[in-house]
Design an enzyme around this catalytic site. Structure first.
Site, PDB file in Angstrom:
ATOM      1  N   ASP A  17      -0.951  -5.170  -6.084  1.00  0.00           N
ATOM      2  CA  ASP A  17      -2.122  -4.350  -6.411  1.00  0.00           C
ATOM      3  C   ASP A  17      -1.774  -2.879  -6.191  1.00  0.00           C
ATOM      4  O   ASP A  17      -0.630  -2.494  -6.394  1.00  0.00           O
ATOM      5  CB  ASP A  17      -3.343  -4.806  -5.589  1.00  0.00           C
ATOM      6  CG  ASP A  17      -3.191  -4.534  -4.103  1.00  0.00           C
ATOM      7  OD1 ASP A  17      -2.063  -4.617  -3.579  1.00  0.00           O
ATOM      8  OD2 ASP A  17      -4.213  -4.241  -3.448  1.00  0.00           O
TER       9      ASP A  17
ATOM     10  N   GLY B 130       0.801  -1.222   0.000  1.00  0.00           N
ATOM     11  CA  GLY B 130       0.000   0.000   0.000  1.00  0.00           C
ATOM     12  C   GLY B 130       0.828   1.264   0.000  1.00  0.00           C
ATOM     13  O   GLY B 130       0.371   2.318  -0.464  1.00  0.00           O
TER      14      GLY B 130
ATOM     15  N   GLU C  47       3.362  -9.062  -2.201  1.00  0.00           N
ATOM     16  CA  GLU C  47       2.089  -9.756  -2.002  1.00  0.00           C
ATOM     17  C   GLU C  47       2.148 -11.259  -2.256  1.00  0.00           C
ATOM     18  O   GLU C  47       1.401 -12.022  -1.650  1.00  0.00           O
ATOM     19  CB  GLU C  47       1.007  -9.113  -2.879  1.00  0.00           C
ATOM     20  CG  GLU C  47       0.550  -7.745  -2.419  1.00  0.00           C
ATOM     21  CD  GLU C  47       1.501  -6.623  -2.793  1.00  0.00           C
ATOM     22  OE1 GLU C  47       1.279  -5.477  -2.369  1.00  0.00           O
ATOM     23  OE2 GLU C  47       2.501  -6.891  -3.517  1.00  0.00           O
TER      24      GLU C  47
END
Length: 352
Positions: free
Chosen positions: A149, A118, A141
């Site tokens: 992402d 993030g 991830e």
């Protein structure tokens, strides 16, 4: 505890500078849903504020800018049978990522120290992305059974050669020097000069731009050794499937190829297949927003699968570091293993 200590995000203005500071240093400023909402609210408020020319996003503490998102909350949503909670979190986070990428005013980010997951979503799409000698950037991830992402596939897909596949599949970290040369950052500034740079951004007088000011503090980093390793990385990670990548790594004489192979053999085979597919799809896309839509489909698909829950359990909940993947090995992957995630249609669209 003071109000400043209690606030997970500090929002204030310093002359013409709007400043957002992540303030969870004990958690290396990991993002939760409240923080995402506060950041988004501040950015929207400053969009039409004529007194704000530039936005700075940084993090409190010495350990890093942002270690990622709150995957424990994600785990709770999944095991609690709450897919709506998963969708709500990612829709909010991805909307913030798109807002940063498309923001009408310059956003400067100090990706000092650990910047992962993030944190890449905050730093990687800003107009002026700054790293230091302490920076360690990664999209890790696959280490917990799913896929990069927050627009990370957009950045990975645009790294030189097949370095995007390498970093996406292995979850390896890059230095600040790596990040500049791989397209994850724009400037390398020594960490002891960040305070002076921050003051210069707040007190700047027209016409200098934030990029022009940063150039006064910028240093040229040493050449990333990864660029010299392009030959074996490109050869192995240009393969069509994860199984073929593994086969090429097995045939390589490079010690670092053996290390990459050892990492991949411990990770979720499905997550690897989905990641390879995602990076290559993003390479053909035209915007961060489009990449986020592809990632959202995949993340919501993972919410229906066992591996993401198992990966979070093994790494962060029970911490036994002994995940049981399904399928268990790369050799057991079905053909076109990434297709199901690529073609998944979420119940709730990302952008409405």
């Amino acid at each position: 505890m003071t109000d400043a200590e209690a606030a997970t995000v500090l929002i204030r203005t310093e002359n013409s500078l709007g400043r957002i500071t992540l303030n969870r240093p004990r958690a290396i400023n990991a993002l939760n849903q409240d923080m995402i909402a506060r950041i988004t609210e501040a950015l929207h408020a400053w969009t039409c504020d004529a007194d704000i020319d530039t936005v700075l996003i940084d993090g409190e503490g010495e350990r890093g800018f942002c270690a990622g998102g709150d995957v424990r909350a994600l785990y709770d949503h999944i095991v609690g049978g709450n897919p709506g909670g998963i969708a709500e979190f990612f829709r909010a986070e991805y909307a913030m990522n798109a807002l940063i990428a498309e923001y009408p005013k310059p956003i400067v980010v100090f990706a000092d120290g650990i910047t992962m997951g993030g944190g890449i979503g905050l730093a990687g799409h800003a107009a002026v992305r700054i790293v230091t000698e302490r920076s360690r950037l990664a999209m890790p991830e696959t280490r917990i059974g799913f896929t990069p992402d927050v627009g990370g596939t957009w950045l990975l897909g645009r790294a030189p050669g097949r370095l995007g596949e390498y970093f996406g599949l292995t979850g390896q970290s890059m230095t600040g020097a790596d990040a500049v040369q791989l397209g994850f950052a724009d400037h390398y500034v020594p960490s002891d000069r960040l305070d002076a740079l921050r003051e210069a951004l707040a007190w700047r007088a027209d016409p200098p731009t934030p990029s022009g000011i940063v150039l006064l503090f910028d240093e040229t980093p040493e050449t990333s050794p990864l660029l010299a390793a392009r030959s074996w990385i490109d050869e192995a990670f240009s393969a069509d499937t994860v199984g073929e990548v593994v086969s090429r790594l097995q045939g390589s004489q490079e010690p670092d190829a053996a290390a990459a192979l050892a990492v991949m053999q411990e990770l979720a085979p499905t997550g690897l297949a989905v990641t390879l597919d995602a990076v290559r799809e993003a390479r053909r896309m035209h915007s961060v927003r489009e990449a986020l839509e592809g990632e959202y489909r995949r993340i919501m698909w993972f919410g229906t699968q066992p591996d993401m829950v198992e990966g979070i359990r093994a790494q962060l909940i029970d911490k036994d570091r002994n995940p049981h993947w399904n399928p268990a090995t790369i050799a057991d992957l079905p053909e076109d293993a990434g297709a199901g995630a690529r073609e998944f249609v979420p119940v709730v669209p990302l952008f409405e």
